[in-house]
Design a protein around this motif. Structure first.
Motif, PDB file in Angstrom:
ATOM      1  N   CYS A  42      32.698  13.054  42.334  1.00 53.55           N
ATOM      2  CA  CYS A  42      32.049  13.724  40.944  1.00 53.55           C
ATOM      3  C   CYS A  42      32.862  14.471  40.280  1.00 53.55           C
ATOM      4  CB  CYS A  42      30.719  14.000  41.455  1.00 53.55           C
ATOM      5  SG  CYS A  42      29.588  13.070  42.211  1.00 53.55           S
ATOM      6  N   LYS A  43      33.304  15.410  40.864  1.00 51.66           N
ATOM      7  CA  LYS A  43      34.438  16.568  40.200  1.00 51.66           C
ATOM      8  C   LYS A  43      35.219  15.890  39.379  1.00 51.66           C
ATOM      9  CE  LYS A  43      37.070  20.695  40.741  1.00 51.66           C
ATOM     10  NZ  LYS A  43      37.317  21.613  41.757  1.00 51.66           N
ATOM     11  N   ALA A  44      36.080  14.972  40.107  1.00 49.56           N
ATOM     12  CA  ALA A  44      37.131  14.312  39.507  1.00 49.56           C
ATOM     13  C   ALA A  44      36.799  13.441  38.140  1.00 49.56           C
ATOM     14  CB  ALA A  44      38.026  13.195  40.573  1.00 49.56           C
ATOM     15  N   PHE A  45      35.607  12.850  38.172  1.00 50.26           N
ATOM     16  CA  PHE A  45      35.322  12.013  37.271  1.00 50.26           C
ATOM     17  C   PHE A  45      34.168  12.683  36.215  1.00 50.26           C
ATOM     18  CE2 PHE A  45      37.145   9.092  40.213  1.00 50.26           C
ATOM     19  CZ  PHE A  45      38.080   8.200  39.270  1.00 50.26           C
ATOM     20  N   GLY A  46      34.090  13.938  36.391  1.00 48.66           N
ATOM     21  CA  GLY A  46      33.524  14.473  35.177  1.00 48.66           C
ATOM     22  C   GLY A  46      31.815  14.710  35.402  1.00 48.66           C
ATOM     23  N   SER A  47      31.388  14.398  36.523  1.00 48.11           N
ATOM     24  CA  SER A  47      29.839  14.562  36.807  1.00 48.11           C
ATOM     25  C   SER A  47      29.286  15.542  37.638  1.00 48.11           C
ATOM     26  CB  SER A  47      29.433  12.858  37.291  1.00 48.11           C
ATOM     27  OG  SER A  47      29.490  12.017  36.563  1.00 48.11           O
ATOM     28  N   PRO A  48      28.853  16.331  37.239  1.00 45.76           N
ATOM     29  CA  PRO A  48      28.237  17.541  38.112  1.00 45.76           C
ATOM     30  C   PRO A  48      27.110  17.324  39.012  1.00 45.76           C
ATOM     31  CG  PRO A  48      27.022  17.862  36.091  1.00 45.76           C
ATOM     32  CD  PRO A  48      28.154  16.593  35.803  1.00 45.76           C
ATOM     33  N   CYS A  49      27.319  17.871  39.997  1.00 46.96           N
ATOM     34  CA  CYS A  49      26.455  17.484  41.278  1.00 46.96           C
ATOM     35  C   CYS A  49      26.209  18.535  42.286  1.00 46.96           C
ATOM     36  CB  CYS A  49      27.257  16.310  42.094  1.00 46.96           C
ATOM     37  SG  CYS A  49      28.645  17.288  43.381  1.00 46.96           S
ATOM     38  N   TRP A  50      24.653  18.445  42.717  1.00 45.87           N
ATOM     39  CA  TRP A  50      24.241  19.243  43.648  1.00 45.87           C
ATOM     40  C   TRP A  50      23.864  18.845  44.845  1.00 45.87           C
ATOM     41  CZ3 TRP A  50      24.106  19.045  38.450  1.00 45.87           C
ATOM     42  CH2 TRP A  50      24.102  20.047  37.869  1.00 45.87           C
ATOM     43  N   VAL A  51      23.747  19.443  45.932  1.00 47.53           N
ATOM     44  CA  VAL A  51      23.461  19.107  47.197  1.00 47.53           C
ATOM     45  C   VAL A  51      22.290  19.555  48.009  1.00 47.53           C
ATOM     46  CG1 VAL A  51      26.010  18.657  47.467  1.00 47.53           C
ATOM     47  CG2 VAL A  51      24.998  20.945  48.261  1.00 47.53           C
ATOM     48  N   GLY A  89      26.028  23.735  43.338  1.00 42.30           N
ATOM     49  CA  GLY A  89      25.171  24.484  43.677  1.00 42.30           C
ATOM     50  C   GLY A  89      24.044  23.546  44.738  1.00 42.30           C
ATOM     51  N   GLY A  90      23.017  24.099  45.279  1.00 40.01           N
ATOM     52  CA  GLY A  90      22.086  23.136  46.093  1.00 40.01           C
ATOM     53  C   GLY A  90      21.098  24.047  46.911  1.00 40.01           C
ATOM     54  N   VAL A  91      20.684  23.376  47.872  1.00 41.52           N
ATOM     55  CA  VAL A  91      19.264  23.998  48.787  1.00 41.52           C
ATOM     56  C   VAL A  91      19.708  23.736  50.131  1.00 41.52           C
ATOM     57  CG1 VAL A  91      17.706  23.925  47.168  1.00 41.52           C
ATOM     58  CG2 VAL A  91      17.884  21.964  48.644  1.00 41.52           C
ATOM     59  N   VAL A  92      19.247  24.726  50.856  1.00 39.94           N
ATOM     60  CA  VAL A  92      19.466  24.460  52.273  1.00 39.94           C
ATOM     61  C   VAL A  92      18.113  24.099  52.846  1.00 39.94           C
ATOM     62  CG1 VAL A  92      19.575  25.740  54.535  1.00 39.94           C
ATOM     63  CG2 VAL A  92      21.075  26.380  52.664  1.00 39.94           C
ATOM     64  N   ARG A  93      18.096  22.987  53.400  1.00 36.21           N
ATOM     65  CA  ARG A  93      16.664  22.301  53.553  1.00 36.21           C
ATOM     66  C   ARG A  93      15.684  22.939  54.457  1.00 36.21           C
ATOM     67  NH1 ARG A  93      20.419  18.883  56.824  1.00 36.21           N
ATOM     68  NH2 ARG A  93      19.933  19.135  59.214  1.00 36.21           N
ATOM     69  N   THR A  94      15.996  24.066  55.428  1.00 37.15           N
ATOM     70  CA  THR A  94      15.141  24.781  55.970  1.00 37.15           C
ATOM     71  C   THR A  94      14.519  25.776  54.835  1.00 37.15           C
ATOM     72  OG1 THR A  94      17.118  26.140  56.818  1.00 37.15           O
ATOM     73  CG2 THR A  94      16.260  24.630  58.257  1.00 37.15           C
ATOM     74  N   ASP A  95      14.690  25.894  53.734  1.00 34.94           N
ATOM     75  CA  ASP A  95      14.495  26.838  52.664  1.00 34.94           C
ATOM     76  C   ASP A  95      13.392  25.820  52.016  1.00 34.94           C
ATOM     77  OD1 ASP A  95      15.737  28.968  53.780  1.00 34.94           O
ATOM     78  OD2 ASP A  95      17.510  28.684  52.194  1.00 34.94           O
ATOM     79  N   GLY A  96      13.396  24.775  52.082  1.00 36.20           N
ATOM     80  CA  GLY A  96      12.492  23.774  51.390  1.00 36.20           C
ATOM     81  C   GLY A  96      13.086  23.135  50.222  1.00 36.20           C
ATOM     82  N   ILE A  97      13.428  21.724  50.303  1.00 33.12           N
ATOM     83  CA  ILE A  97      13.951  20.945  49.357  1.00 33.12           C
ATOM     84  C   ILE A  97      13.471  20.896  48.088  1.00 33.12           C
ATOM     85  CG2 ILE A  97      15.257  19.541  51.147  1.00 33.12           C
ATOM     86  CD1 ILE A  97      13.302  17.064  50.586  1.00 33.12           C
TER      87      ILE A  97
END
Length: 321
Positions: free
Chosen positions: A156-165, A183-191
């Motif tokens: 995603c980074k190499a081809f210009g698409s921002p991503c979250w996890v 950026g993103g979330v830790v699933r135990t904190d709630g997705i």
């Protein structure tokens, strides 16, 4: 030869007949083999190999070509390679369609190369070929610190698409951000916290289950939801009005059972668009840990903890690495 077999929920290093190298195939003396969640499922008796494929575990390997069959003249004995397999990688040698083999990228070791074919094939196929990801489109990667997630973040980074996890711990979120995730979330904190970053044009989902209803809410108009696994379960309750109203595409995808020509075309695409990025330093193997083949059971147990960031690799022939 020796090969790793799943036997009643565990693995054993057993004698196995050497495969015949036929037309269009090459024989690889295996240096190392990548470990994938599919291997866990096969060991448990839940994911049998496709018809005609080896029952030996292992969907990817690296090594040195030791024999070239008729019609596989693009390769020579002694070439350092990595390969995508429907099975058979965790063995002293493997025979594979020559079109499913790529050279070890410049600057990459054979140990690292064993961790490349399955995850980069999966990430490229599902994000760029099936979902048609375009530069600037926003991507959500569930299980972002996994092997596939690690490859997908870099692509995603190499081809210009921002991503979250979404990930399982703060440490793995930091790992993903270091690779290039926004950026993103830790699933135990709630997705549900992913709503702060959406909507997303593409979601790559190896979880399913309870994540499915949220995926629909998180997708943008004309969004593509690519389901590649069922770690969270096979059943979900969905609001189909959202599928209609947003014109969402739900794409179910598996790679292992694809035919030889499909995989050959995929590897041709990887050779052209992805493999050169390793030499440029824009992609890098994410090798978390290696295990000697005699400790394969420990490697399987570690993967099953879901605490790994990157890839685990089994060392078959240390003299090659």
């Amino acid at each position: 030869m020796k090969a790793l077999q799943g036997v009643e929920g565990h693995v054993e290093w057993l004698d196995e007949p050497s495969p015949t190298c036929d037309v269009g195939q090459v024989r690889i003396r295996v240096a190392a083999a990548g470990l994938n969640r599919a291997d866990l499922l096969q060991r448990a008796g839940l994911y049998p190999p496709p018809p005609g494929a080896s029952a030996v575990l292992g969907l990817e390997c690296s090594g040195v070509i030791s024999e070239v069959g008729p019609g596989a003249s693009s390769w020579q004995v002694g070439d350092r390679v990595c390969a995508l397999l429907a099975g058979g990688g965790m063995a002293e040698e493997v025979v594979v369609d020559a079109r499913h083999v790529l050279p070890v990228p410049e600057g990459v070791s054979l140990l690292e190369a064993a961790a490349l074919p399955e995850v980069y094939s999966t990430a490229w196929l599902n994000l760029f070929q099936l979902a048609g990801l375009k530069p600037g489109e926003k991507v959500l990667l569930h299980a972002g610190a996994s092997g596939v997630g690690s490859a997908a973040i870099q692509l995603c980074k190499a081809f210009g698409s921002p991503c979250w996890v979404s990930v399982g711990s703060a440490q793995r979120l930091a790992y993903c951000e270091d690779l290039g995730a926004q950026g993103g979330v830790v699933r135990t904190d709630g997705i549900e916290g992913l709503r702060d970053f959406g909507p997303f044009d593409v979601i790559l989902d190896p979880v399913g289950g309870d994540y499915a209803a949220l995926d629909l809410k998180l997708l943008a108009l004309d969004g593509r939801w690519v389901l590649i696994g069922l770690m969270g379960g096979r059943e979900a309750q969905l609001d189909l009005a959202q599928v209609l109203g947003k014109r969402i595409q739900l794409l179910g995808s598996t790679l292992r059972s694809r035919n030889d020509q499909f995989k050959a075309d995929l590897f041709s695409d990887l050779s052209q668009h992805v493999w050169p990025l390793f030499a440029e330093g824009r992609l890098s193997p994410q090798l978390a840990k290696t295990f000697p083949i005699k400790d394969a059971e420990a490697a399987f147990a570690e993967l099953a903890t879901n605490q790994i960031a990157g890839k685990l690799v089994l060392v078959i022939d240390e003299s090659l690495t």
